[in-house]
Design an enzyme around this catalytic site. Structure first.
Site, PDB file in Angstrom:
ATOM      1  N   GLU A  63       0.834  -1.211   0.000  1.00  0.00           N
ATOM      2  CA  GLU A  63       0.000   0.000   0.000  1.00  0.00           C
ATOM      3  C   GLU A  63       0.862   1.253   0.000  1.00  0.00           C
ATOM      4  O   GLU A  63       0.543   2.234  -0.669  1.00  0.00           O
ATOM      5  CB  GLU A  63      -0.958   0.030   1.187  1.00  0.00           C
ATOM      6  CG  GLU A  63      -1.874   1.245   1.110  1.00  0.00           C
ATOM      7  CD  GLU A  63      -3.147   1.138   1.922  1.00  0.00           C
ATOM      8  OE1 GLU A  63      -3.879   2.131   1.941  1.00  0.00           O
ATOM      9  OE2 GLU A  63      -3.407   0.077   2.525  1.00  0.00           O
ATOM     10  N   HIS A  90      -0.667 -14.036  -0.850  1.00  0.00           N
ATOM     11  CA  HIS A  90       0.674 -14.387  -0.383  1.00  0.00           C
ATOM     12  C   HIS A  90       1.013 -15.771  -0.922  1.00  0.00           C
ATOM     13  O   HIS A  90       0.305 -16.743  -0.657  1.00  0.00           O
ATOM     14  CB  HIS A  90       0.735 -14.352   1.139  1.00  0.00           C
ATOM     15  CG  HIS A  90       0.308 -13.035   1.708  1.00  0.00           C
ATOM     16  ND1 HIS A  90       0.931 -11.842   1.391  1.00  0.00           N
ATOM     17  CD2 HIS A  90      -0.694 -12.714   2.559  1.00  0.00           C
ATOM     18  CE1 HIS A  90       0.343 -10.853   2.030  1.00  0.00           C
ATOM     19  NE2 HIS A  90      -0.660 -11.361   2.750  1.00  0.00           N
ATOM     20  N   SER A  93       6.749 -17.802   1.486  1.00  0.00           N
ATOM     21  CA  SER A  93       7.249 -17.188   2.710  1.00  0.00           C
ATOM     22  C   SER A  93       8.732 -16.859   2.557  1.00  0.00           C
ATOM     23  O   SER A  93       9.414 -17.371   1.678  1.00  0.00           O
ATOM     24  CB  SER A  93       7.010 -18.095   3.916  1.00  0.00           C
ATOM     25  OG  SER A  93       7.649 -19.333   3.733  1.00  0.00           O
ATOM     26  N   HIS A 107      -4.710   1.128 -14.291  1.00  0.00           N
ATOM     27  CA  HIS A 107      -5.615   2.210 -14.688  1.00  0.00           C
ATOM     28  C   HIS A 107      -5.161   3.482 -13.988  1.00  0.00           C
ATOM     29  O   HIS A 107      -4.948   3.482 -12.776  1.00  0.00           O
ATOM     30  CB  HIS A 107      -7.058   1.872 -14.289  1.00  0.00           C
ATOM     31  CG  HIS A 107      -8.013   2.997 -14.455  1.00  0.00           C
ATOM     32  ND1 HIS A 107      -8.455   3.436 -15.690  1.00  0.00           N
ATOM     33  CD2 HIS A 107      -8.619   3.789 -13.548  1.00  0.00           C
ATOM     34  CE1 HIS A 107      -9.285   4.448 -15.526  1.00  0.00           C
ATOM     35  NE2 HIS A 107      -9.401   4.683 -14.222  1.00  0.00           N
TER      36      HIS A 107
END
Length: 141
Positions: A63, A90, A93, A107
């Site tokens: 983010e 995910h 690991s 976009h």
């Protein structure tokens, strides 16, 4: 004066002071016309209890890089950016090294933006695949 790539990277990383990005040691390391890359060290600071990278830390990296990408490509004097939805798958690991998040635009609208964020390890193995939707809203005086 035209800003160099190094100047933009310095400014981006300076903006991370006293934020979650600083807490997680997220560093913006590259950008281009339609992408931005940041990295985060995988240490005990971002582990889940069993000693592997926490999915929440991965999503925070994704983010952060996606929102930063939108910031770079809009007029931040006129608009501010907020994340409105993020998804993450995910796939693998990791216990050490760095993870790299590369955000690219799917976009690039005036109001909403959709970014594809690939999180990889030092060997370019895909760790997580994320999608982020951001919204750019007008600043009020």
């Amino acid at each position: 004066m035209q800003l160099t790539k190094e100047m933009v990277l310095q400014q981006a990383n300076a903006a991370c002071k006293n934020t979650l990005m600083e807490t997680l040691n997220i560093e913006v390391i590259d950008f281009g016309e339609d992408f931005l890359v940041a990295r985060m060290p995988v240490t005990s600071r971002v582990y889940q209890p069993d000693g592997i990278l926490h999915g929440g830390a991965t999503v925070a990296l994704a983010e952060s890089v996606g929102s930063f990408a939108t910031h770079i490509f809009i007029d931040i004097e006129k608009y501010f950016v907020r994340g409105i939805e993020i998804t993450a798958n995910h796939l693998k690991s990791i216990k050490e090294g760095f993870v790299y998040a590369r955000a690219t635009f799917v976009h690039k609208g005036k109001t909403t933006q959709l970014l594809d964020i690939r999180v990889t390890d030092d060997n370019d193995n895909l760790i997580s695949l994320c999608k982020l939707t951001t919204i750019s809203l007008p600043r009020t005086k």
